[in-house]
Design an enzyme around this catalytic site. Sequence first.
Site, mmCIF file in Angstrom:
data_model
loop_
_atom_site.group_PDB
_atom_site.id
_atom_site.type_symbol
_atom_site.label_atom_id
_atom_site.label_comp_id
_atom_site.label_asym_id
_atom_site.label_seq_id
_atom_site.Cartn_x
_atom_site.Cartn_y
_atom_site.Cartn_z
ATOM 1 N N GLY A 20 0.819 -1.217 0.000
ATOM 2 C CA GLY A 20 0.000 0.000 0.000
ATOM 3 C C GLY A 20 0.850 1.263 0.000
ATOM 4 O O GLY A 20 0.605 2.174 -0.809
ATOM 5 N N THR A 138 -3.091 -9.976 -2.556
ATOM 6 C CA THR A 138 -3.084 -11.253 -3.275
ATOM 7 C C THR A 138 -4.151 -12.146 -2.655
ATOM 8 O O THR A 138 -4.137 -12.391 -1.450
ATOM 9 C CB THR A 138 -1.698 -11.918 -3.142
ATOM 10 N N LEU A 176 5.197 -6.113 -7.561
ATOM 11 C CA LEU A 176 6.483 -5.544 -7.140
ATOM 12 C C LEU A 176 7.235 -6.535 -6.267
ATOM 13 O O LEU A 176 6.641 -7.354 -5.576
ATOM 14 C CB LEU A 176 6.269 -4.230 -6.374
ATOM 15 N N GLU A 178 10.126 -6.657 -3.170
ATOM 16 C CA GLU A 178 10.705 -5.772 -2.170
ATOM 17 C C GLU A 178 12.175 -5.540 -2.499
ATOM 18 O O GLU A 178 12.850 -6.405 -3.052
ATOM 19 C CB GLU A 178 10.524 -6.361 -0.773
ATOM 20 N N CYS A 285 5.376 -13.760 0.900
ATOM 21 C CA CYS A 285 4.375 -14.206 -0.071
ATOM 22 C C CYS A 285 4.585 -15.556 -0.734
ATOM 23 O O CYS A 285 3.612 -16.291 -0.916
ATOM 24 C CB CYS A 285 4.199 -13.129 -1.137
ATOM 25 N N PHE A 286 5.803 -15.899 -1.112
ATOM 26 C CA PHE A 286 5.968 -17.125 -1.899
ATOM 27 C C PHE A 286 5.332 -18.331 -1.192
ATOM 28 O O PHE A 286 4.519 -19.047 -1.773
ATOM 29 C CB PHE A 286 7.450 -17.407 -2.164
ATOM 30 N N LYS A 348 15.980 -10.666 1.885
ATOM 31 C CA LYS A 348 16.779 -10.356 0.696
ATOM 32 C C LYS A 348 17.393 -8.982 0.950
ATOM 33 O O LYS A 348 17.034 -8.317 1.940
ATOM 34 C CB LYS A 348 15.919 -10.366 -0.575
#
Length: 484
Positions: A20, A138, A176, A178, A285-286, A348
């Site tokens: 957001g 998602t 996107l 990160e 997320c993955f 990451k």
Amino acid sequence: MKTLTYKVKKICCIGAGYVGGPTMAVIAEECPALEVNVVDINDKRISAWNSNNFSDLPVYEPGLDLIIKKCRGRNLFFSTEVEMNISKADMIFISVNTPTKTHGIGAGQASDLKWVESCARQVATFATGHTIVVEKSTLPVRTAKVIKTILESSQSSQLNCKQPSSFDVLSNPEFLAEGSAIQDLKNPDRVLIGGENQKAINALHEIYSCWVAEERILHTNIWSSELAKLTANAFLAQRISSINAIGALCEETGADVREVARAIGSDSRIGSKFLDCGPGFGGSCFKKDILNLVYLSNYFGLKDVANFWKSVVDLNNWHQNRVSKLIVKKLFGTLSGKRIAILGFAFKANTNDTRESAAIHICKNLLEEGAILLIHDPKVEQSQMEFDLGSSPSPEEIDIKNFPNPLLSKRWMKVKDIKDSFINADAVLILTEWKEYSDINWGDAAKLMRKPSWVFDSRSIVNNKEVINAGLNFWRVGDGYNIT
Ligand code: NAD
Ligand code: UGA
């Protein structure tokens, strides 16, 4: 009073998180005529977005601070006034968290939609006139139907109103990554808009077309759009599990995964991206999105499809454990009382996010084996590490050379200076590919470490020759060169 044209003037985004915040900042920058209000129930987060100290923003993304500086107070606003901002918006983005359910039906796999549902109910109650509701989070395929049902139920209860509210629902998933969010948002490979009503689709299209080339804005049906997002993440994660699996095989056979990746990545059908062997994928997320796909596949009776995707997550878990186990093995089968420098805690580089970071899992394994960890990360706060690993000593309890205090059970600490993590260390483990770790002077590091000492590079970012010339033992993920 709002009219029923679809020209959007005021946007409200519910959820001021990693998606957001940056997404709305870029929309505000690229569309100065739009008023963009980002709202959240978390007042600490909103205060941080409103902080005058731009290094206190809740999300670290290269370039984000400059956009916030430029747009905040001009046409970009952060607030906790959810209801008021819903009521004045022509378009509402739902950008709230959708984590994996922890209990009840589907626990451990299905997405928990309670935040999405609560947003839909708030929108149903407070929206006025015609509002386009955009799924940015998602979501499991067919969630738009749930949102529509909730919104429509508010319409039916307003039948006697002079100006009942009305809605369109669109799916516009975010792609996107990160660490490169601003770049990804400003120059996306594609923007996906799924929906039924062409006028509503055009209204959202119009916003993106302020800076995205027409041919990159794709229109699909709403279910394809929802499913494409889950599929994109599943395909990306699958590549990482595939290369990590091959990396393990390289270590056993004398091959080098970087050479294998270069060889296969030169095939234009395979492509060179997302072939970096690492400590296992992390991020919020993955794992959750694949598990969601697993849940959906089982739900629709497709057990073999579910098993196929589940194996991507299983391989990732196995790989993270493999890294911890090989460290134990190389350090003579025990970590008890041994000091290990952990370089990198974020999932990451270029983000302060630690959600599902491989570092959490691996550090927990090492602590379980009795290791003492000195952890460095340039962006992750101590409080976040404590949230992920449990408490650590307060600064006044710390004497780095004699850490840990035998009277305390706390066996990890955060270090500010990378060099401090090397003091008396038996091993250095690189878990995040921060640029500064590739510039380490290993000759100097070796002087501070306890012999025999090891460097474990799970990101392939250090110069192996420099490490070996410094008299350090070296392991690099997917590197089987030292096999005879
Ligand atoms: P996040 O946890 O950083 O942010 C979500 C925010 O929503 C939180 O600040 C929370 O307080 C707020 N919120 C929850 N319910 C609310 C309500 N009813 N009213 C107001 N605020 C509310 O999550 P995120 O990383 O930004 O992810 C959001 C969604 O985007 C998820 O579905 C995720 O899968 C998806 N996504 C994330 C990324 C990423 O890189 N993080 C990329 C693409 C898509
Ligand atoms: C990922 C996707 O790349 C985005 O397109 C998507 O929008 C996002 O998930 C999401 O839905 O949240 P993100 O998780 O932020 O983005 O970052 P990635 O660059 O994809 O990295 C994910 C993990 O995979 C990291 O732990 C990274 O280190 C690891 N990775 C990535 C590898 O191990 N090897 C690679 O080659 C690439």
